[in-house]
Design a protein around this motif. Structure first.
Motif, PDB file in Angstrom:
ATOM      1  N   LYS B 462       0.915  -0.948  -0.094  1.00  0.00           N
ATOM      2  CA  LYS B 462       0.000  -0.165  -0.014  1.00  0.00           C
ATOM      3  C   LYS B 462       0.850   1.235   0.064  1.00  0.00           C
ATOM      4  N   ARG B 463       2.009   1.024   0.794  1.00  0.00           N
ATOM      5  CA  ARG B 463       2.831   2.352   0.922  1.00  0.00           C
ATOM      6  C   ARG B 463       3.394   2.626  -0.480  1.00  0.00           C
ATOM      7  N   ARG B 464       3.682   1.570  -1.190  1.00  0.00           N
ATOM      8  CA  ARG B 464       4.347   1.659  -2.522  1.00  0.00           C
ATOM      9  C   ARG B 464       3.509   2.438  -3.319  1.00  0.00           C
ATOM     10  N   ALA B 465       2.276   2.027  -3.369  1.00  0.00           N
ATOM     11  CA  ALA B 465       1.150   2.289  -4.313  1.00  0.00           C
ATOM     12  C   ALA B 465       0.848   3.996  -4.007  1.00  0.00           C
ATOM     13  N   VAL B 466       1.029   4.293  -2.759  1.00  0.00           N
ATOM     14  CA  VAL B 466       0.938   5.618  -2.294  1.00  0.00           C
ATOM     15  C   VAL B 466       2.100   6.522  -2.948  1.00  0.00           C
ATOM     16  N   LEU B 467       3.117   5.964  -2.716  1.00  0.00           N
ATOM     17  CA  LEU B 467       4.385   6.741  -3.228  1.00  0.00           C
ATOM     18  C   LEU B 467       4.196   6.847  -4.941  1.00  0.00           C
ATOM     19  N   ASP B 468       3.898   5.756  -5.654  1.00  0.00           N
ATOM     20  CA  ASP B 468       3.841   6.083  -7.152  1.00  0.00           C
ATOM     21  C   ASP B 468       2.613   6.807  -7.427  1.00  0.00           C
ATOM     22  N   SER B 469       1.387   7.073  -6.343  1.00  0.00           N
ATOM     23  CA  SER B 469       0.661   8.138  -6.590  1.00  0.00           C
ATOM     24  C   SER B 469       0.993   9.177  -6.565  1.00  0.00           C
ATOM     25  N   ILE B 470       1.880   9.678  -5.707  1.00  0.00           N
ATOM     26  CA  ILE B 470       2.608  10.912  -5.538  1.00  0.00           C
ATOM     27  C   ILE B 470       3.449  11.339  -6.717  1.00  0.00           C
ATOM     28  N   ILE B 471       4.039  10.502  -7.237  1.00  0.00           N
ATOM     29  CA  ILE B 471       4.989  10.821  -8.797  1.00  0.00           C
ATOM     30  C   ILE B 471       3.976  11.156  -9.567  1.00  0.00           C
ATOM     31  N   LYS B 472       2.677  10.503  -9.650  1.00  0.00           N
ATOM     32  CA  LYS B 472       1.645  10.931 -10.627  1.00  0.00           C
ATOM     33  C   LYS B 472       1.131  12.298 -10.480  1.00  0.00           C
ATOM     34  N   LYS B 473       1.008  12.446  -9.425  1.00  0.00           N
ATOM     35  CA  LYS B 473       0.273  13.949  -8.987  1.00  0.00           C
ATOM     36  C   LYS B 473       1.362  15.122  -9.093  1.00  0.00           C
ATOM     37  N   HIS B 474       2.388  14.781  -9.031  1.00  0.00           N
ATOM     38  CA  HIS B 474       3.426  15.779  -9.294  1.00  0.00           C
ATOM     39  C   HIS B 474       4.330  15.705 -10.511  1.00  0.00           C
ATOM     40  N   TRP B 475       3.949  14.967 -11.481  1.00  0.00           N
ATOM     41  CA  TRP B 475       4.541  14.746 -12.565  1.00  0.00           C
ATOM     42  C   TRP B 475       4.884  15.741 -13.396  1.00  0.00           C
ATOM     43  N   ALA B 476       3.811  16.691 -13.760  1.00  0.00           N
ATOM     44  CA  ALA B 476       4.160  17.790 -14.622  1.00  0.00           C
ATOM     45  C   ALA B 476       4.317  19.037 -13.778  1.00  0.00           C
ATOM     46  N   ASP B 477       4.698  19.009 -12.494  1.00  0.00           N
ATOM     47  CA  ASP B 477       4.892  20.085 -11.720  1.00  0.00           C
ATOM     48  C   ASP B 477       6.141  20.977 -12.371  1.00  0.00           C
ATOM     49  N   SER B 478       5.730  22.503 -12.162  1.00  0.00           N
ATOM     50  CA  SER B 478       6.894  23.242 -12.500  1.00  0.00           C
ATOM     51  C   SER B 478       6.911  24.265 -11.533  1.00  0.00           C
ATOM     52  N   PRO B 479       8.144  24.198 -11.067  1.00  0.00           N
ATOM     53  CA  PRO B 479       9.435  23.743 -11.371  1.00  0.00           C
ATOM     54  C   PRO B 479       9.327  22.024 -11.223  1.00  0.00           C
ATOM     55  N   LEU B 480      10.360  21.481 -11.873  1.00  0.00           N
ATOM     56  CA  LEU B 480      10.583  20.096 -11.662  1.00  0.00           C
ATOM     57  C   LEU B 480      10.401  19.620 -10.344  1.00  0.00           C
ATOM     58  N   SER B 481       9.680  18.561 -10.108  1.00  0.00           N
ATOM     59  CA  SER B 481       9.557  17.810  -8.823  1.00  0.00           C
ATOM     60  C   SER B 481      10.761  16.841  -8.582  1.00  0.00           C
ATOM     61  N   ALA B 482      11.038  16.528  -7.443  1.00  0.00           N
ATOM     62  CA  ALA B 482      12.140  15.749  -6.975  1.00  0.00           C
ATOM     63  C   ALA B 482      11.821  14.345  -7.363  1.00  0.00           C
TER      64      ALA B 482
END
Lengths: 188, 687
Positions: B462-482
């Motif tokens: 579940k934790r891994r799924a949460v972390l992957d969802s965070i990448i998706k949420k911030h995928w297009a952030d500008s400036p670039l997300s870590a």
């Protein structure tokens, strides 16, 4: 996202709402408080949370960062926590802390008491927008405390409106930036 | 002073006349037996006493000090006595010294300069690299190295960077590096010696001190009590007293540095001792190496095993000593066998001793684990304590703590400990396993392990799924997300890439978004947290692992601490390293911590100290000035093409720097305000 008109409607609804809404709010409040007091206090106390205001985008950014740091929340709990934080510490939730005396280099004077939270915003185009949006989360003395460059006000405005979840047109945003730059601006 | 035709036999047979000196005597005249009267005295020194002293010094083990004292007693001036001692020293035979033919093969008597003796002893210690930025006082060592091709010089142009290179090399190889610097460079070196000390890294650091006769005179570049300057960050510090003592002191230094718990050692060698000639034994370091694979106390193992066997909700805290003891496989097997979840702390650990995508890995230690319930028994295998994050300082009252450490100083230093064991981690795990096996029937053990593993795996998935969802949420952030940057890098880099981390803000993301483990990526950082380590450390890791890709993930703050100097070594030694600079123009987490106090800085929105813009440094341009290619990565769309160019560069044997602009996060993050102060405007004339 929070258009100003909808905020007004929400305020009216808040005063007269059915029991089911109250019950849902209570459940959110209970569960949210539980999450806040267990997950969020693993590494720090509540003060950093209680003393800021954010809309949903802002709290989402914060909670996501904390999850990366290691707090244990599942996907549903993340959403519940964010909802709770917006409810308790969202725009319109009152000014979270008083600044105290204006620092050297600040622009403007306090109205009312010597160390109050509000200063009288200078008149000008954009004043009403600044008063309406910016003071939903903090007092106006915070605006006056530190003169900034135009570029910096532009970034600040975009960031604050974005985190607050406010729907503001590009023109209105530009007007806010111009007002802030002209009254609270700095070359450096 | 050397006398023509002077050898040991003739010296022994010299027909000495009593000698007194009026001033700086002529040694030749002494040998000829000329008598010089000491002013104001008509007494003559007995010939037999003089000869006796010389014989005792050369053949019977009389020390130099006592020889000089004896000569002084006979009326010989200090200058003449020292000249005599210098002349006779090469011919001194230690009492009882065996003949060369009687010595074992690992003992080699040698006559040479102090520099030559040092190099020979380093070779006998298995040293392959000398990390140096030498001074002229170390010229005899450099001269000796001319004819010693088996030792490669690694030069850096700043002593802190040099030490960090050696530190990382030691972490990667388990070997004890030798570092040679100039004495005024010692304070620079100590900035990174701090990290080596905190992380138990072995190394021997040497400087050339002022000559023996000048010590204590406030001489050029001298510091009184210089060796004790390093006292708080070394296991041993010493100043060599004689040229013939150089090999013995060097062996001792390596012994102290490498014996676990290992740590840095400092030695100072006066410059004249390096230049003088002496005879000494050069001995293989193997005969001074101590195995510290100490087994655990059986009674303590029994108590610990009973606690673990009876635990409802045990947890393992895994630390860097797991790696020191090469216990990774043992830990994995133990955790899987008993279904015990494993955690670590990013802020006290520099390695990843447990595979980070394993179902039993839970990431950062939390004092109250919400999903697994209250931990009743915590087994600390090799981690420093206390942990540095907030409530992690406090142990929950119900937790029974078992600690297994190599370092007795940190063991049970803060938290009440039920069972404290000083022992090799691997041997202890094996002993615990055997003991617990005897306490729990295998059927029950398997059942419980399966249940626990299932529960933990469900949560970690579940934790891994949460972390992957965070990448998706911030995928297009500008400036670039870590998050986006790291997940792109994890996908594009070679599977066996070694990540070298040196930053504060992004360490958690570095932990979460790369796959680490024995069949995946490697990882090195430091838990001393003196920033400026990462860029030079990446060099040390690459030196130790030329066949593995090395990527440094450092913040702009870290790079500014080390400065670009490490790039000089990257270019000089053609080290293909990718240096990814996470640039948010800020000491981001430092600012967040300051603002979290909710003091005047936060109230006024004034960041006095952490904004790093103005100037906005163009790091790619800086790198090019040092002979390293690079580019700025300004947006998410630029990440992949830039990474491809960096991979090509390193494949071609070149380093590459990526100045990646990422967003600031947290409190007052948006602010670019900083206290403005313009010195040019203070001028009264335009100069």
């Amino acid at each position: 996202m929070y258009p100003a008109s909808l905020l007004s409607i929400a305020l009216v609804l808040f005063c007269v709402h059915p029991a089911s809404l109250l019950a849902a709010e209570q459940e959110l409040s209970d569960e949210g408080a539980m999450l806040l007091h267990t997950a969020c206090t693993q590494c720090h106390g509540l003060r950093p949370i209680e003393t800021v205001r954010n809309g949903r985008p802002g709290w989402t950014q914060t909670v996501d960062k904390m999850v990366v740091y290691g707090i244990h929340l599942d996907v549903e709990e993340i959403e519940t926590l964010i909802d709770y934080l917006v409810l308790q510490y969202g725009p319109g939730g009152g000014s979270p802390m008083s600044m105290g005396s204006l620092p050297p280099g600040a622009v403007g004077e306090y109205s009312g008491s010597a160390n109050g939270g509000e200063i009288l915003l200078p008149e000008g185009e954009g004043q009403a927008l600044v008063q309406a949006y910016c003071s939903l989360c903090h007092d106006t003395s915070r605006i006056a405390a530190t003169p900034r460059t135009t570029d910096s006000w532009k970034q600040y405005t975009a960031d604050m409106l974005g985190k607050g979840g406010f729907e503001v047109s590009q023109d209105q945003q530009q007007l806010i930036v111009e007002y802030l730059s002209s009254h609270f601006g700095s070359e450096h | 002073m050397k006398s023509a035709g002077c050898d040991s036999e003739s010296l022994r047979n010299i027909d000495m006349q009593p000698v007194w000196h009026e001033g700086p005597g002529d040694f030749e005249e002494i040998l000829k037996g000329e008598v010089l009267k000491n002013e104001g005295s008509e007494e003559m020194a007995p010939e037999s006493e003089m000869k006796g002293l010389i014989m005792d010094f050369m053949d019977n083990g009389l020390t130099r000090r006592n020889f000089l004292s004896g000569l002084s007693g006979l009326g010989v001036s200090s200058i003449a006595a020292n000249a005599l001692a210098d002349e006779f020293t090469p011919f001194v035979t230690r009492a009882g010294d065996p003949e060369p033919a009687d010595l074992p093969h690992w003992v080699k008597p040698m006559t040479g300069t102090g520099g030559e003796l040092l190099v020979a002893q380093l070779k006998a210690a298995g040293v392959e690299f000398i990390f140096l930025n030498a001074s002229s006082g170390e010229a005899p060592v450099l001269d000796a190295l001319i004819d010693e091709p088996s030792i490669q010089i690694i030069k850096a142009v700043q002593e802190g960077s040099l030490l960090a290179m050696a530190d990382a090399y030691a972490r990667a190889t388990g070997k004890t590096p030798f570092v040679m610097i100039a004495r005024p460079g010692l304070p620079n070196a100590m900035s990174m010696m701090f990290n080596a000390w905190r992380d138990y890294t072995p190394m021997v650091v040497m400087v050339d001190d002022v000559s023996i006769g000048s010590l204590g005179q406030d001489a050029f570049e001298e510091m009184d009590h210089m060796t004790s300057m390093t006292q708080t960050m070394t296991k041993w510090h010493w100043s060599v007293r004689t040229t013939e003592g150089i090999p013995e002191t060097t062996r001792r230094a390596f012994k102290f540095a490498s014996t676990r718990p290992s740590r840095p050692v400092f030695i100072a060698i006066p410059a004249d001792l390096l230049a003088n000639t002496a005879t000494a034994a050069v001995i293989s370091q193997d005969h001074f190496t101590i195995s510290a694979r100490i087994g655990p106390d059986p009674d303590a193992v029994a108590r610990a095993a009973a606690l673990l066997a009876g635990a409802e909700n045990p947890m393992i805290l895994a630390g860097d000593e797991v790696g020191y003891c090469q216990a990774e496989a043992a830990l994995l097997s133990f955790a899987e066998k008993y279904g015990i979840p494993v955690v670590k702390s990013n802020y006290v650990a520099w390695s990843k001793p447990f595979p980070t995508r394993h179902p039993l890995y839970l990431g950062e230690y939390q004092s109250t684990d919400r999903f697994l319930g209250k931990v009743d028994v915590l087994l600390n295998l090799g981690s420093r304590m206390p942990l540095t994050r907030g409530r992690g300082f406090q142990m929950e009252a119900q937790v029974q703590l078992i600690q297994v450490r190599l370092d007795p100083d940190n063991l049970a230093r803060v938290y009440p400990t039920e069972v404290a064991i000083v022992a090799d981690i691997k041997r202890t795990i094996e002993a615990l396993d055997e003991e617990i096996d005897g306490l729990i029937p295998s059927g029950r053990r398997s059942r419980v392990a399966k249940q626990r593993t299932g529960r933990v795996s469900e949560f970690s998935a579940k934790r891994r799924a949460v972390l992957d969802s965070i990448i998706k949420k911030h995928w297009a952030d500008s400036p670039l997300s870590a998050e986006r940057l790291m997940s792109e890098m994890d996908a594009m880099l070679h599977e066996d890439t070694i990540i070298v981390g040196d930053n504060d803000t992004f360490m958690a993301a570095v932990d979460d978004y790369f796959r680490y483990g024995p069949e995946a990526k490697g990882f090195f950082a430091n838990a001393g947290f003196a920033l400026g380590w990462g860029a030079p450390a990446a060099f040390g890791i690459k030196l130790a692992n030329p066949d593995r890709p090395v990527v440094a993930l450092i913040s702009d703050g870290s790079f500014l601490f080390s400065g670009p100097q490490p790039l000089w070594s990257y270019a000089r030694y053609r080290a293909p390293i990718t240096l990814v600079l996470l640039n948010n123009l800020s000491y981001n987490n430092e600012r967040n911590r300051i603002m979290s106090r909710r003091g005047r800085s936060f109230q006024t929105g004034r960041d006095l100290a952490c904004y790093l813009g103005d100037p906005d440094v163009d790091y790619a341009m800086v790198a090019k000035g040092f002979g390293v290619d690079g580019e700025m990565v300004a947006s998410a769309a630029d990440v992949r093409p830039a990474l491809e160019r960096s991979l090509q560069a390193t494949a071609d044997g070149r380093s590459y720097l990526l100045d990646v602009r990422v967003g600031r996060t947290g409190s007052v993050a948006t602010s670019t305000w900083h206290p403005f102060y313009d010195i040019a405007s203070l001028r009264t004339r335009k100069v």
